[in-house]
Scaffold this motif. Structure first.
Motif, PDB file in Angstrom:
ATOM      1  N   THR A 262      15.106   9.867  49.805  1.00 19.47           N
ATOM      2  CA  THR A 262      16.122   9.831  50.853  1.00 19.47           C
ATOM      3  C   THR A 262      16.965   8.572  50.712  1.00 19.47           C
ATOM      4  N   MET A 263      18.202   8.635  51.179  1.00 19.82           N
ATOM      5  CA  MET A 263      19.113   7.511  51.035  1.00 19.82           C
ATOM      6  C   MET A 263      18.591   6.299  51.791  1.00 19.82           C
ATOM      7  N   ARG A 264      18.618   5.156  51.138  1.00 18.22           N
ATOM      8  CA  ARG A 264      18.202   3.910  51.775  1.00 18.22           C
ATOM      9  C   ARG A 264      18.985   2.760  51.152  1.00 18.22           C
ATOM     10  N   GLY A 265      19.169   1.700  51.914  1.00 20.33           N
ATOM     11  CA  GLY A 265      19.942   0.571  51.426  1.00 20.33           C
ATOM     12  C   GLY A 265      20.986   0.155  52.450  1.00 20.33           C
ATOM     13  N   THR A 266      21.998  -0.585  52.001  1.00 19.83           N
ATOM     14  CA  THR A 266      23.017  -1.142  52.886  1.00 19.83           C
ATOM     15  C   THR A 266      24.393  -0.638  52.474  1.00 19.83           C
ATOM     16  N   PRO A 267      25.180  -0.078  53.420  1.00 20.70           N
ATOM     17  CA  PRO A 267      26.535   0.383  53.100  1.00 20.70           C
ATOM     18  C   PRO A 267      27.341  -0.718  52.417  1.00 20.70           C
ATOM     19  N   GLY A 268      28.112  -0.319  51.427  1.00 24.87           N
ATOM     20  CA  GLY A 268      28.881  -1.286  50.659  1.00 24.87           C
ATOM     21  C   GLY A 268      28.217  -1.644  49.345  1.00 24.87           C
ATOM     22  N   TYR A 269      26.890  -1.465  49.277  1.00 23.71           N
ATOM     23  CA  TYR A 269      26.140  -1.775  48.060  1.00 23.71           C
ATOM     24  C   TYR A 269      25.464  -0.527  47.478  1.00 23.71           C
ATOM     25  N   LEU A 270      25.741   0.637  48.073  1.00 18.76           N
ATOM     26  CA  LEU A 270      25.106   1.883  47.650  1.00 18.76           C
ATOM     27  C   LEU A 270      25.870   2.512  46.488  1.00 18.76           C
ATOM     28  N   ALA A 271      25.139   2.851  45.440  1.00 15.94           N
ATOM     29  CA  ALA A 271      25.748   3.471  44.262  1.00 15.94           C
ATOM     30  C   ALA A 271      26.156   4.910  44.556  1.00 15.94           C
ATOM     31  N   PRO A 272      27.156   5.447  43.853  1.00 13.14           N
ATOM     32  CA  PRO A 272      27.587   6.851  44.060  1.00 13.14           C
ATOM     33  C   PRO A 272      26.461   7.860  43.853  1.00 13.14           C
ATOM     34  N   GLU A 273      25.448   7.517  43.022  1.00 16.78           N
ATOM     35  CA  GLU A 273      24.344   8.446  42.756  1.00 16.78           C
ATOM     36  C   GLU A 273      23.596   8.853  44.011  1.00 16.78           C
ATOM     37  N   TRP A 274      23.676   8.030  45.046  1.00 18.19           N
ATOM     38  CA  TRP A 274      22.957   8.344  46.279  1.00 18.19           C
ATOM     39  C   TRP A 274      23.436   9.649  46.907  1.00 18.19           C
ATOM     40  N   LEU A 275      24.635  10.082  46.592  1.00 19.25           N
ATOM     41  CA  LEU A 275      25.153  11.326  47.155  1.00 19.25           C
ATOM     42  C   LEU A 275      24.322  12.526  46.719  1.00 19.25           C
ATOM     43  N   SER A 276      23.661  12.420  45.579  1.00 22.14           N
ATOM     44  CA  SER A 276      22.822  13.512  45.082  1.00 22.14           C
ATOM     45  C   SER A 276      21.348  13.309  45.412  1.00 22.14           C
ATOM     46  N   SER A 277      21.001  12.133  45.941  1.00 20.85           N
ATOM     47  CA  SER A 277      19.615  11.771  46.265  1.00 20.85           C
ATOM     48  C   SER A 277      18.722  11.680  45.035  1.00 20.85           C
ATOM     49  N   VAL A 278      19.289  11.824  43.836  1.00 23.01           N
ATOM     50  CA  VAL A 278      18.532  11.662  42.596  1.00 23.01           C
ATOM     51  C   VAL A 278      18.994  10.361  41.946  1.00 23.01           C
ATOM     52  N   ILE A 279      18.090   9.413  41.853  1.00 23.85           N
ATOM     53  CA  ILE A 279      18.494   8.072  41.443  1.00 23.85           C
ATOM     54  C   ILE A 279      17.641   7.564  40.287  1.00 23.85           C
ATOM     55  N   THR A 280      18.120   6.496  39.663  1.00 21.10           N
ATOM     56  CA  THR A 280      17.365   5.743  38.670  1.00 21.10           C
ATOM     57  C   THR A 280      17.500   4.270  39.053  1.00 21.10           C
ATOM     58  N   GLU A 281      16.955   3.389  38.209  1.00 19.82           N
ATOM     59  CA  GLU A 281      17.074   1.954  38.473  1.00 19.82           C
ATOM     60  C   GLU A 281      18.524   1.481  38.424  1.00 19.82           C
ATOM     61  N   LYS A 282      19.433   2.346  37.946  1.00 17.93           N
ATOM     62  CA  LYS A 282      20.840   1.961  37.857  1.00 17.93           C
ATOM     63  C   LYS A 282      21.469   1.742  39.235  1.00 17.93           C
ATOM     64  N   VAL A 283      20.845   2.288  40.300  1.00 13.30           N
ATOM     65  CA  VAL A 283      21.396   2.024  41.631  1.00 13.30           C
ATOM     66  C   VAL A 283      21.297   0.536  41.950  1.00 13.30           C
ATOM     67  N   ASP A 284      20.250  -0.130  41.445  1.00 11.48           N
ATOM     68  CA  ASP A 284      20.142  -1.586  41.611  1.00 11.48           C
ATOM     69  C   ASP A 284      21.213  -2.307  40.807  1.00 11.48           C
ATOM     70  N   VAL A 285      21.535  -1.757  39.625  1.00 11.25           N
ATOM     71  CA  VAL A 285      22.550  -2.382  38.773  1.00 11.25           C
ATOM     72  C   VAL A 285      23.917  -2.312  39.452  1.00 11.25           C
ATOM     73  N   TYR A 286      24.209  -1.188  40.103  1.00  9.04           N
ATOM     74  CA  TYR A 286      25.474  -1.063  40.849  1.00  9.04           C
ATOM     75  C   TYR A 286      25.524  -2.111  41.965  1.00  9.04           C
ATOM     76  N   SER A 287      24.456  -2.208  42.743  1.00  9.05           N
ATOM     77  CA  SER A 287      24.415  -3.181  43.837  1.00  9.05           C
ATOM     78  C   SER A 287      24.569  -4.595  43.300  1.00  9.05           C
ATOM     79  N   PHE A 288      23.913  -4.875  42.175  1.00  3.42           N
ATOM     80  CA  PHE A 288      24.038  -6.177  41.532  1.00  3.42           C
ATOM     81  C   PHE A 288      25.489  -6.446  41.147  1.00  3.42           C
ATOM     82  N   GLY A 289      26.183  -5.416  40.665  1.00  2.00           N
ATOM     83  CA  GLY A 289      27.595  -5.574  40.302  1.00  2.00           C
ATOM     84  C   GLY A 289      28.449  -5.971  41.494  1.00  2.00           C
TER      85      GLY A 289
END
Length: 325
Positions: A262-289
């Protein structure tokens, strides 16, 4: 063993039974527990031990699966109670120890959606930060996720979890104290007069990247943080950056390429992948960016104080610059 189990079943106030034996299960010691976490008072080091957990009787196949999930998470909670018995694992503090260390929780460092953080000092003189979580099941999940994810790992760019405590409906996490607070207090030019030097900012960026690389690539299981933002990056005396707050983190096996959650995190730092609820560690890389851009630009990702509305979103500013070459 059987008598121990039956005794708990016949006792209305018994929530769990704990049976210890050395060589033969036909003889041993039985403990009837009225509270789950009183299992910590049972010394199990030199014994083989069995736990019997009382659950409501179920009448359907679907309900039995629900009970299985509850029992599984409960057993996971039991494991936490014995972390302090193994070298390198977090210490289980008593409530009185933390109350004394924090001077009755009088020095508040900050407050967030999951609870308050207090400054304290242990008997050996080391300074600590104590996070107090209260109440509902999602708070318990956050507590368990934090201890499970970083309880046994150590890296210079991760805040060290010193220990934990459970008391009534409160859950406490004990960390090393970070004297310079969180990154957000230093990088936004409009907040502080002191602007960090470029070399200092560069080092912070590298520190965060090293911490994330360790979580993603060097642990037995991949640890996806899921809430990388400046508020969760802490700075020590020398402005070394350390990733903190693993309350939303997710552990996945190394052979898993992705995970559904399920979607979790803070708006503004959420990667586009969250829209599909299928994620990898790349969501952290987006937030880091996003954090990297904020560090470089000295402003928040979303800032209504900017003179023009099209400049409110930092990514829109970069997109416009790119389009204009």
């Amino acid at each position: 063993m059987t008598i121990c189990k039956q005794t708990c079943q016949n006792n209305c106030s018994c929530k769990a039974a704990f049976f210890q034996y050395r060589l033969n299960a036909s003889s041993g010691r039985c403990f009837l527990l009225s509270e789950i976490f009183t299992m910590k008072t049972v010394d199990a080091l030199d014994y083989t031990a069995l736990a019997f957990i009382k659950v409501q009787k179920v009448t359907s196949h679907r309900s039995s699966h629900q009970v299985a999930r509850v029992v599984g998470s409960t057993i996971g909670s039991f494991v936490l109670l014995y972390f302090d018995q193994f070298p390198g694992m977090p210490t289980k503090f008593s409530y009185e120890e933390l109350k004394t260390a924090t001077e009755d929780f009088t020095k508040k460092l900050g407050e967030g959606g999951f609870g308050s953080v207090f400054e304290g000092s242990l008997k050996d003189g080391s300074k600590i930060a104590v996070k107090c979580l209260e109440g509902l099941s999602h708070i318990k999940r956050s507590f368990l996720a934090e201890v499970q994810s970083i309880g046994s790992i150590h890296h210079v760019n991760l805040v060290r979890l010193r220990g934990f405590c459970t008391w009534k409906s409160k859950w406490f996490l004990v960390y090393d104290f970070m004297s310079n607070g969180s990154l957000d207090k230093w990088i936004y030019h409009g907040v502080r007069e002191q602007i960090l030097e470029w070399e200092c900012r560069k080092k912070m960026i590298l520190d965060i990247a090293k911490g994330l690389a360790y979580l993603h690539e060097e642990c037995r299981q991949k640890i996806i943080h899921l809430d990388i933002k400046p508020q969760n990056i802490l700075l020590d005396d020398d402005f070394n950056a350390k990733v903190s707050d693993f309350g939303l983190s997710k552990l996945i096996d190394r052979n898993q390429s992705q995970v559904m959650t399920t979607m979790r995190g803070t708006p503004g730092y959420l990667a586009p992948e969250w829209l599909s609820s299928v994620i990898t560690e790349k969501v952290d890389v987006y937030s880091f960016g996003i954090v990297l851009l904020e560090i470089l630009c000295g402003r928040k990702n979303f800032d209504r104080s900017q003179p023009e509305e099209e400049s409110w979103h930092l990514l829109h500013v970069f997109q416009k610059c790119w389009e204009q070459e």
